[in-house]
Write a protein that holds these residues in place. Structure first.
Motif, PDB file in Angstrom:
ATOM      1  N   ILE A 117       0.963  -1.216   0.023  1.00  0.00           N
ATOM      2  CA  ILE A 117      -0.050   0.038  -0.043  1.00  0.00           C
ATOM      3  C   ILE A 117       0.568   1.204   0.071  1.00  0.00           C
ATOM      4  O   ILE A 117       0.560   2.180  -0.712  1.00  0.00           O
ATOM      5  CB  ILE A 117      -0.826   0.027   1.237  1.00  0.00           C
ATOM      6  CG1 ILE A 117      -1.928  -1.170   1.056  1.00  0.00           C
ATOM      7  CG2 ILE A 117      -1.575   1.154   1.282  1.00  0.00           C
ATOM      8  CD1 ILE A 117      -2.671  -1.469   2.385  1.00  0.00           C
ATOM      9  N   ALA A 118       1.892   1.170   0.733  1.00  0.00           N
ATOM     10  CA  ALA A 118       2.586   2.360   0.889  1.00  0.00           C
ATOM     11  C   ALA A 118       3.362   2.802  -0.391  1.00  0.00           C
ATOM     12  O   ALA A 118       3.799   3.956  -0.853  1.00  0.00           O
ATOM     13  CB  ALA A 118       4.001   2.123   1.737  1.00  0.00           C
ATOM     14  N   LYS A 119       3.557   1.671  -1.393  1.00  0.00           N
ATOM     15  CA  LYS A 119       4.224   2.061  -2.692  1.00  0.00           C
ATOM     16  C   LYS A 119       3.393   2.796  -3.522  1.00  0.00           C
ATOM     17  O   LYS A 119       3.955   3.469  -4.443  1.00  0.00           O
ATOM     18  CB  LYS A 119       4.791   0.622  -3.308  1.00  0.00           C
ATOM     19  CG  LYS A 119       6.016   0.890  -4.436  1.00  0.00           C
ATOM     20  CD  LYS A 119       6.264  -0.392  -5.125  1.00  0.00           C
ATOM     21  CE  LYS A 119       7.140   0.103  -6.020  1.00  0.00           C
ATOM     22  NZ  LYS A 119       7.450  -1.106  -7.302  1.00  0.00           N
ATOM     23  N   LEU A 120       1.813   2.517  -3.145  1.00  0.00           N
ATOM     24  CA  LEU A 120       0.981   3.212  -4.237  1.00  0.00           C
ATOM     25  C   LEU A 120       0.588   4.607  -3.474  1.00  0.00           C
ATOM     26  O   LEU A 120      -0.106   5.387  -3.765  1.00  0.00           O
ATOM     27  CB  LEU A 120      -0.156   2.409  -4.119  1.00  0.00           C
ATOM     28  CG  LEU A 120      -0.229   1.124  -4.991  1.00  0.00           C
ATOM     29  CD1 LEU A 120      -1.431   0.226  -4.686  1.00  0.00           C
ATOM     30  CD2 LEU A 120       0.155   1.581  -6.307  1.00  0.00           C
ATOM     31  N   SER A 121       1.435   4.870  -2.142  1.00  0.00           N
ATOM     32  CA  SER A 121       1.048   6.304  -1.696  1.00  0.00           C
ATOM     33  C   SER A 121       1.148   7.390  -2.632  1.00  0.00           C
ATOM     34  O   SER A 121       2.296   7.541  -3.260  1.00  0.00           O
ATOM     35  CB  SER A 121       1.849   6.368  -0.295  1.00  0.00           C
ATOM     36  OG  SER A 121       1.939   7.815   0.183  1.00  0.00           O
ATOM     37  N   SER A 122       0.575   8.459  -2.112  1.00  0.00           N
ATOM     38  CA  SER A 122       0.726   9.646  -2.983  1.00  0.00           C
ATOM     39  C   SER A 122       1.915  10.608  -2.557  1.00  0.00           C
ATOM     40  O   SER A 122       2.191  11.541  -2.900  1.00  0.00           O
ATOM     41  CB  SER A 122      -0.565  10.470  -3.119  1.00  0.00           C
ATOM     42  OG  SER A 122      -0.789  10.783  -1.686  1.00  0.00           O
ATOM     43  N   ASN A 123       2.149  10.131  -1.168  1.00  0.00           N
ATOM     44  CA  ASN A 123       3.641  10.661  -0.617  1.00  0.00           C
ATOM     45  C   ASN A 123       4.776  10.336  -1.395  1.00  0.00           C
ATOM     46  O   ASN A 123       5.108   9.017  -1.182  1.00  0.00           O
ATOM     47  CB  ASN A 123       3.303  10.582   0.934  1.00  0.00           C
ATOM     48  CG  ASN A 123       4.454  11.204   1.615  1.00  0.00           C
ATOM     49  OD1 ASN A 123       5.478  11.518   1.189  1.00  0.00           O
ATOM     50  ND2 ASN A 123       3.910  11.776   2.772  1.00  0.00           N
ATOM     51  N   TRP A 124       5.519  10.963  -1.962  1.00  0.00           N
ATOM     52  CA  TRP A 124       6.676  10.608  -2.818  1.00  0.00           C
ATOM     53  C   TRP A 124       7.681   9.986  -1.759  1.00  0.00           C
ATOM     54  O   TRP A 124       8.183   9.054  -2.070  1.00  0.00           O
ATOM     55  CB  TRP A 124       7.211  12.039  -3.137  1.00  0.00           C
ATOM     56  CG  TRP A 124       8.601  11.695  -3.926  1.00  0.00           C
ATOM     57  CD1 TRP A 124       8.545  11.476  -5.567  1.00  0.00           C
ATOM     58  CD2 TRP A 124       9.846  11.813  -3.791  1.00  0.00           C
ATOM     59  NE1 TRP A 124       9.964  11.372  -5.711  1.00  0.00           N
ATOM     60  CE2 TRP A 124      10.652  11.528  -4.652  1.00  0.00           C
ATOM     61  CE3 TRP A 124      10.535  12.221  -2.468  1.00  0.00           C
ATOM     62  CZ2 TRP A 124      12.107  11.634  -4.674  1.00  0.00           C
ATOM     63  CZ3 TRP A 124      11.940  11.981  -2.266  1.00  0.00           C
ATOM     64  CH2 TRP A 124      12.613  11.702  -3.501  1.00  0.00           C
ATOM     65  N   LEU A 125       8.022  10.468  -0.416  1.00  0.00           N
ATOM     66  CA  LEU A 125       8.743   9.917   0.457  1.00  0.00           C
ATOM     67  C   LEU A 125       8.447   8.382   0.720  1.00  0.00           C
ATOM     68  O   LEU A 125       9.319   7.540   0.670  1.00  0.00           O
ATOM     69  CB  LEU A 125       8.824  10.976   1.603  1.00  0.00           C
ATOM     70  CG  LEU A 125      10.248  10.807   2.390  1.00  0.00           C
ATOM     71  CD1 LEU A 125      11.435  11.108   1.541  1.00  0.00           C
ATOM     72  CD2 LEU A 125      10.104  11.702   3.496  1.00  0.00           C
ATOM     73  N   ILE A 126       7.212   8.322   1.236  1.00  0.00           N
ATOM     74  CA  ILE A 126       6.787   6.893   1.460  1.00  0.00           C
ATOM     75  C   ILE A 126       6.816   5.783   0.238  1.00  0.00           C
ATOM     76  O   ILE A 126       7.485   4.732   0.307  1.00  0.00           O
ATOM     77  CB  ILE A 126       5.404   6.980   1.963  1.00  0.00           C
ATOM     78  CG1 ILE A 126       5.199   7.730   3.284  1.00  0.00           C
ATOM     79  CG2 ILE A 126       4.635   5.475   2.060  1.00  0.00           C
ATOM     80  CD1 ILE A 126       3.784   7.948   3.840  1.00  0.00           C
ATOM     81  N   ALA A 127       6.394   6.333  -0.803  1.00  0.00           N
ATOM     82  CA  ALA A 127       6.404   5.713  -2.222  1.00  0.00           C
ATOM     83  C   ALA A 127       7.891   5.105  -2.389  1.00  0.00           C
ATOM     84  O   ALA A 127       8.381   4.002  -2.861  1.00  0.00           O
ATOM     85  CB  ALA A 127       5.635   6.135  -3.294  1.00  0.00           C
ATOM     86  N   LYS A 128       8.804   6.277  -2.440  1.00  0.00           N
ATOM     87  CA  LYS A 128      10.235   5.749  -2.693  1.00  0.00           C
ATOM     88  C   LYS A 128      10.948   4.921  -1.708  1.00  0.00           C
ATOM     89  O   LYS A 128      11.464   3.944  -2.285  1.00  0.00           O
ATOM     90  CB  LYS A 128      11.024   7.097  -2.774  1.00  0.00           C
ATOM     91  CG  LYS A 128      10.716   7.949  -4.018  1.00  0.00           C
ATOM     92  CD  LYS A 128      11.163   7.093  -5.310  1.00  0.00           C
ATOM     93  CE  LYS A 128      10.547   7.811  -6.501  1.00  0.00           C
ATOM     94  NZ  LYS A 128      10.244   7.248  -7.772  1.00  0.00           N
TER      95      LYS A 128
END
Lengths: 398, 363
Positions: A117-128
């Motif tokens: 789910i984190a990889k799909l986050s709209s938060n760049w930091l979390i996704a990366k």
């Protein structure tokens, strides 16, 4: 196509077709040849084995299971001593395998789901960060990761005397992770039973709520009620029993800790390595499953006035799970099979115990056969259960 | 509506909060209250975590020193690696002969890199590969041109890892394709044999096969016949990987529409021609991503030979770490090795992504 229907000249009858041009006969010859080759090879190996076993005077059969094992096992869920039989030692190993696989599967599903789910986050930091974690874990052999975590435990952590103490009652040292648990009290037993009863009642309540909603359209907050009862009722029972707060706190006596619960470095390293490695694969599966749901589905669900929780619960999850479960099953099986790497860091799982048994009795064939049968059994039971679950999920489809 | 005059067409710049660095930050890090909270928490954790790690890795560390100098520092002792690199890479290969495996590995890597371009996939490339494999084998084994013979029991370190994984992949792939075809076959005996093989191998862990190769297999052979230990492990890896490839390829075969088979039949193609010219080229193409996944795990799984006491690159690292001079630097050793594996795996997966794109004919 039926050959007989084709008008052919009378002198060219079906029997005139040479057998190597006849697909049916050719297939028969092929199959007989294949069976002969496999059977012949098996017989050859079998007879060789028989002569070798006689020559080296190695016992055959599973009689050794009844003999005394005479080796110690460091951690065990049941009572075990060196005087017990090999059969009991193998049972200890099986339980240890089940323990690490069971806890590992639960933790992997949670962590993998979260990272997916984190990889799909709209938060760049979390996704990366999630993406980096997945790449890193997938591209390093799990055995190397196990060695790494084990090395961290026994090299970087201090001895029990200088144990790290991040929170009260929790100690980290090269003997493992030691933490305090509540002192045994009848209140906790009662709390456990009440919790169980609430869960069962909640399950029926939930079903009844669904049926009522289907009949009358009135929703019933069964989930929230159950959650509240599952937390409040055991607490109430705890207070009724006089609110015991005594803790079994680990204490340093001599060179090691007494009391509390000790999680061995071998188990911790194995669990950590398996969970981190497998959850990277699970994360990718979860991400793909969520992405497989068209935006239109979510928009439609919102358009008919479902709340975000309902959108997830009634629209997204039932469809995503159908995509997620088959590959998830094979990852769970991978985790169970990878737990055999325990032998490399000295955790007494089934393979490690069997290996010791083979070394002591010399009965390699029986030992390896046992390993194969046990893991085939694990694999088949898991896939039968998962296929049943998968079928249940798939039936939702019209 | 009036026509805008030229004076009125003066360009308005977008608000500063939606472009440039600020715009990017707004869109990607602070686009809602909970994302803002996440960003702040994660940034705080990173600020707390990264400086000490950076100090340990780069500032307080030693890169080329003796083991004694390392005992006095707080940081990483990377000196472990240059001091032990010969053993980690080449293991028990005789002193002074290390150039031979080094050259063989260089040749292998050069060939792999040369073969990356699809325009070079011709018949001549196959001959180049065959010739190079003979050269590599000669370099490793020796025996001619004044190179002393090195038994396979002394082959260790990176060459062993690369050899086990390279031959594991190259031999398992065709075997896996054949098993997949066998499983889809209409002949019941062949089908049953393939199904039993595939399901049995996939149901057991690789370790049990490696155990079988190392302790059980010698019992299968007639008296006096022995098969090399490395070769036995190699065969176990091939047999294991083939079963997994077979399942992936079966997926590709099942995805082929019936029309393809029927069209091939109506052209009068034989079974072999149908498979070779019509079905396999398409089926294998669509399963490139999962196939690479299997090959990657085969590469990573070669590290399991540690357990049957073969000296692959992981085992040589462990041996180097058990030297009393260098005990306590496992973290550094394993990080180096992890980096090595990561580079290989990452290169493979990015190549597969490229191949997938090149093969994508868009229909």
């Amino acid at each position: 196509m039926n050959q007989n229907e084709i008008p052919i000249s009378p002198n060219l009858e079906a029997s005139a077709v040479p057998f190597w041009r006849d697909a049916g006969k050719r297939a028969l010859v092929f199959q007989i040849l294949a069976i002969l080759i496999v059977g012949g090879a098996s017989y050859y190996l079998y007879s060789n084995t028989q002569t070798n076993l006689e020559r080296q005077s190695i016992a055959t059969g599973f009689g050794f299971l009844e003999k005394e094992a005479s080796f110690e096992i460091a951690e065990s869920l049941i009572n075990y001593s060196a005087a017990d039989t090999y059969a009991r030692a193998l049972l200890v190993g099986t339980l240890n395998t089940l323990k690490v696989s069971f806890i590992g599967i639960i933790l992997t599903t949670l962590l993998g789901g979260l990272i997916g789910i984190a990889k799909l986050s709209s938060n760049w930091l979390i996704a990366k960060l999630a993406g980096g974690f997945i790449e890193l874990m997938q591209n390093i052999p799990v055995l190397l990761q196990l060695f790494f975590w084990y090395a961290i435990f026994y090299e970087s952590f201090p001895s029990p005397r200088q144990a790290l103490n991040p929170f009260t009652g929790v100690f980290l040292c090269n003997r493992g992770l030691i933490f305090a648990i509540p002192e045994a009290h009848s209140a906790y037993v009662a709390m456990g039973w009440i919790f169980l009863v609430v869960l069962i009642v909640g399950w029926f309540l939930n079903r009844w709520g669904y049926r009522r909603q289907e009949l009358t359209g009135q929703a019933f907050p069964a989930l929230r009620l159950t959650a509240a009862a599952a937390i409040l009722l055991p607490l109430f029972a705890w207070a009724l029993y006089g609110a015991p707060t005594a803790m079994n706190i680990p204490e340093l006596r001599g060179f090691n800790f007494q009391g509390g619960i000790t999680v061995s470095p071998e188990f911790s390293a194995l669990l950590l390595g398996l969970v981190l490695y497998t959850s990277a694969f699970v994360a990718e599966i979860v991400r793909a499953g969520i992405q497989s749901i068209g935006r239109g589905q979510i928009e439609a669900a919102k358009a008919i006035g479902l709340r975000p929780g309902q959108v997830l619960h009634l629209v997204v999850l039932p469809q995503a799970l159908r995509v997620i479960i088959p590959p998830l099953t094979s990852q769970m099986l991978n985790l169970t099979k990878n737990s055999t790497l325990a032998i490399a860091i000295g955790y007494a799982d089934f393979v490690a115990v069997t290996n010791t048994t083979i070394n002591q009795t010399g009965q390699a064939i029986e030992g390896v056969a046992l390993i194969m049968v046990v893991y085939l059994f694990f694999s088949l039971t898991t896939s039968v259960f998962m296929n049943w679950y998968n079928k249940r999920m798939a039936l939702v489809e019209r | 509506m009036t026509q805008p005059t030229t004076a009125r067409r003066e360009q308005l710049k977008p608000p500063v909060s939606q472009i440039g660095v600020v715009g990017w930050l707004n869109a990607n890090l602070f686009n809602s209250w909970y994302n803002t909270a996440f960003t702040i928490v994660i940034a705080a954790v990173l600020f707390w975590l990264i400086p000490p790690l950076f100090r340990w890795t780069f500032i307080d560390s030693l890169w080329f020193s003796s083991s004694e100098a390392c005992r006095d520092i707080d940081g990483a002792c990377w000196s472990f690696i240059p001091n032990n690199i010969r053993f980690i890479f080449f293991g028990f290969f005789p002193e002074g002969q290390a150039w031979r495996p080094a050259l063989a590995m260089f040749l292998l890597l050069a060939l792999v890199i040369y073969s990356k371009e699809r325009t070079r996939w011709k018949k001549s490339l196959g001959w180049i590969w065959a010739a190079s494999l003979i050269v590599m084998g000669t370099l490793m084994y020796g025996g001619i041109f004044g190179m002393p013979v090195v038994e396979t029991s002394q082959w260790s370190g990176l060459p062993l890892t690369l050899m086990l994984s390279f031959f594991g992949m190259v031999a398992a792939y065709p075997l896996g394709v054949m098993l997949a075809l066998g499983r889809r076959s209409k002949m019941p005996a062949i089908k049953t044999l393939c199904v039993v093989y595939i399901e049995m191998i996939r149901g057991v862990p690789l370790i049990s096969l490696l155990f079988m190769s190392s302790i059980m297999f010698p019992l299968f052979l007639p008296e006096g016949v022995t098969i090399d230990k490395v070769l036995r492990a190699q065969i176990a890896i091939i047999l294991f990987t083939a079963a997994y490839i077979a399942e992936v390829v079966r997926g590709g075969l099942q995805a082929m529409p019936r029309g393809q088979y029927e069209a091939a039949d109506s052209l009068g193609l034989t079974y072999n021609q149908t498979m070779r010219l019509i079905i396999l080229p398409q089926a294998l193409k669509i399963v490139i991503p999962p196939t690479v996944g299997i090959l990657l795990s085969a590469f990573k799984d070669t590290s399991l030979v540690v357990i049957i006491a073969l000296y692959d690159v992981l085992k040589t690292t462990k041996v180097a770490l058990s030297n009393p001079k260098w005990t306590g630097y496992s973290t550094e050793g394993y990080i180096f090795l992890a980096l090595l594996y990561f580079i290989f795996c990452y290169a493979m997966s990015s190549y597969s992504r490229r191949l997938e794109k090149e093969f994508d004919t868009g229909h």
